[in-house]
Design a protein around this motif. Structure first.
Motif, PDB file in Angstrom:
ATOM      1  N   LYS A  68       2.933   5.856   4.229  1.00  0.00           N
ATOM      2  CA  LYS A  68       3.907   5.116   3.434  1.00  0.00           C
ATOM      3  C   LYS A  68       5.219   4.927   4.194  1.00  0.00           C
ATOM      4  O   LYS A  68       5.921   3.932   3.991  1.00  0.00           O
ATOM      5  CB  LYS A  68       4.148   5.830   2.109  1.00  0.00           C
ATOM      6  N   LEU A  73       7.806   2.752   2.308  1.00  0.00           N
ATOM      7  CA  LEU A  73       7.650   3.280   0.954  1.00  0.00           C
ATOM      8  C   LEU A  73       8.037   4.751   0.864  1.00  0.00           C
ATOM      9  O   LEU A  73       8.103   5.311  -0.224  1.00  0.00           O
ATOM     10  CB  LEU A  73       6.205   3.100   0.480  1.00  0.00           C
ATOM     11  N   SER A  74       8.246   5.396   2.005  1.00  0.00           N
ATOM     12  CA  SER A  74       8.904   6.696   2.057  1.00  0.00           C
ATOM     13  C   SER A  74       9.986   6.596   3.117  1.00  0.00           C
ATOM     14  O   SER A  74       9.996   5.659   3.923  1.00  0.00           O
ATOM     15  CB  SER A  74       7.910   7.829   2.366  1.00  0.00           C
ATOM     16  N   TYR A  99      -1.802  -3.113   3.484  1.00  0.00           N
ATOM     17  CA  TYR A  99      -1.825  -1.813   2.795  1.00  0.00           C
ATOM     18  C   TYR A  99      -2.809  -1.848   1.638  1.00  0.00           C
ATOM     19  O   TYR A  99      -2.785  -2.760   0.813  1.00  0.00           O
ATOM     20  CB  TYR A  99      -0.426  -1.479   2.280  1.00  0.00           C
ATOM     21  N   PRO A 271       6.217   5.887  -5.019  1.00  0.00           N
ATOM     22  CA  PRO A 271       6.879   4.765  -4.366  1.00  0.00           C
ATOM     23  C   PRO A 271       6.684   3.485  -5.155  1.00  0.00           C
ATOM     24  O   PRO A 271       5.721   3.342  -5.894  1.00  0.00           O
ATOM     25  CB  PRO A 271       6.162   4.682  -3.012  1.00  0.00           C
ATOM     26  N   ASP A 272       7.616   2.555  -4.959  1.00  0.00           N
ATOM     27  CA  ASP A 272       7.522   1.254  -5.618  1.00  0.00           C
ATOM     28  C   ASP A 272       6.605   0.369  -4.783  1.00  0.00           C
ATOM     29  O   ASP A 272       7.049  -0.339  -3.891  1.00  0.00           O
ATOM     30  CB  ASP A 272       8.911   0.637  -5.742  1.00  0.00           C
ATOM     31  N   VAL A 273       5.295   0.424  -5.079  1.00  0.00           N
ATOM     32  CA  VAL A 273       4.320  -0.346  -4.316  1.00  0.00           C
ATOM     33  C   VAL A 273       4.545  -1.830  -4.484  1.00  0.00           C
ATOM     34  O   VAL A 273       4.137  -2.634  -3.648  1.00  0.00           O
ATOM     35  CB  VAL A 273       2.886   0.052  -4.739  1.00  0.00           C
ATOM     36  N   VAL A 276       5.669  -3.935  -1.532  1.00  0.00           N
ATOM     37  CA  VAL A 276       4.791  -4.298  -0.424  1.00  0.00           C
ATOM     38  C   VAL A 276       4.332  -5.737  -0.596  1.00  0.00           C
ATOM     39  O   VAL A 276       3.945  -6.140  -1.692  1.00  0.00           O
ATOM     40  CB  VAL A 276       3.559  -3.368  -0.396  1.00  0.00           C
TER      41      VAL A 276
END
Length: 292
Positions: A68, A73-74, A99, A271-273, A276
């Motif tokens: 991530k 995402l991190s 992803y 995480p706020d996917v 992406v």
């Protein structure tokens, strides 16, 4: 001995290519986490074109946080990370990275076909006001065919099995034509038959030269496809080598937790996917939305 119906062993061609190519991803003493909390650190590794890397390790060891981190995402906390030769903090061409998240959220209120979900992968490649063209449609069809779901393109995703939904997510990522595919536990929570079907999909991608990094517990299902293993333990990479070398050195870890549901590496916020490119109805919702 090869199991009947199992994917053919991955070609050695990508490894030969990797020896003379620049890495697509390079990490030097990198650390990732959430806020001021480091989850994985001291990571130094390079990923080369055509490699299929299995990222192994017990729950909480930092493998998902590492993947991530490459997607933003991190948090990238320390060290140097380069993606296609560009420092991670300056990298903007995110469509080059595909992803496939492990978790998905299907709602009865979301009515979408497999084709419609896969078409989301094309959105980052055109302006918001532009309609999909013939090239987009062709790429969506090709992606569904690659994952063996051409005959289910008009099926509502809520009617598909868990394994088929995973393949829809892979197809969505492929429709964006990424150069590297990052997957988080693609075989987790699906039965042996669907694991085999997914392994065949990954074998086809490997034959096309697709670079893949796969977070997984089910090494056995993916063994014929994997060319290299990275293993994390207590927030560090403690092994980087071939499948044979890993099994000789860490045999007691092979298939550890196989069949078990994978949990996130961290106890922090999801995480706020949706950030992406290509994210959609099969993804977890953003933390803000969940908090209402």
């Amino acid at each position: 001995m090869t199991t009947p119906g199992a994917p053919a062993p991955a070609s050695s061609a990508p490894v030969a290519t990797a020896a003379v190519s620049a890495p697509v991803i390079a990490l030097t003493n990198a650390a990732f986490g959430y806020g001021d909390r480091t989850v994985v650190s001291g990571v130094s590794a390079s990923i080369y074109p055509g490699e299929v890397i299995a990222l192994l390790g017990p729950n909480g060891s930092g493998k998902s946080t590492l993947v991530k981190g490459l997607l933003g995402l991190s948090d990238h906390i320390a060290g140097r990370v380069e993606v296609f030769g560009t420092p991670l903090e300056q990298f903007r061409d995110h469509t080059r990275l595909g992803y496939v998240p492990q978790r998905h959220s299907l709602s009865a209120s979301v009515r979408a076909t497999a084709q419609e979900i896969v078409a989301i992968g094309r959105l980052p490649h055109r302006r918001w006001w532009q309609s999909a063209g013939r090239a987009d449609a062709a790429l969506v069809t090709e992606a569904l065919d690659l994952v063996g779901l051409a005959d289910r393109s008009h099926a509502d995703v809520s009617t598909l099995s868990g394994g088929q939904q995973r393949r829809v997510l892979i197809a969505r990522a492929l429709a964006a034509q990424p150069e590297v595919l990052l997957m988080d536990e693609p075989t987790a929570g699906v039965d042996a038959a669907n694991q085999l079907a997914l392994a065949r999909v990954l074998a086809r991608l490997a034959e096309r030269g697709t670079t893949m990094v796969i977070v997984t517990h089910e090494l056995e299902a993916l063994r014929p496809v994997v060319t290299r293993i990275l293993c994390t333990s207590t927030g560090r990479v403690d092994f980087d080598g071939s499948v044979d070398a890993y099994e000789a050195r860490h045999h007691h870890h092979v298939d550890a937790g196989a069949g078990a549901h994978h949990h996130e590496d961290e106890a922090g916020p999801d995480p706020d996917v949706s950030a992406v490119p290509g994210a959609g109805p099969l993804d977890p919702t953003a933390p803000e939305a969940r908090r209402g």
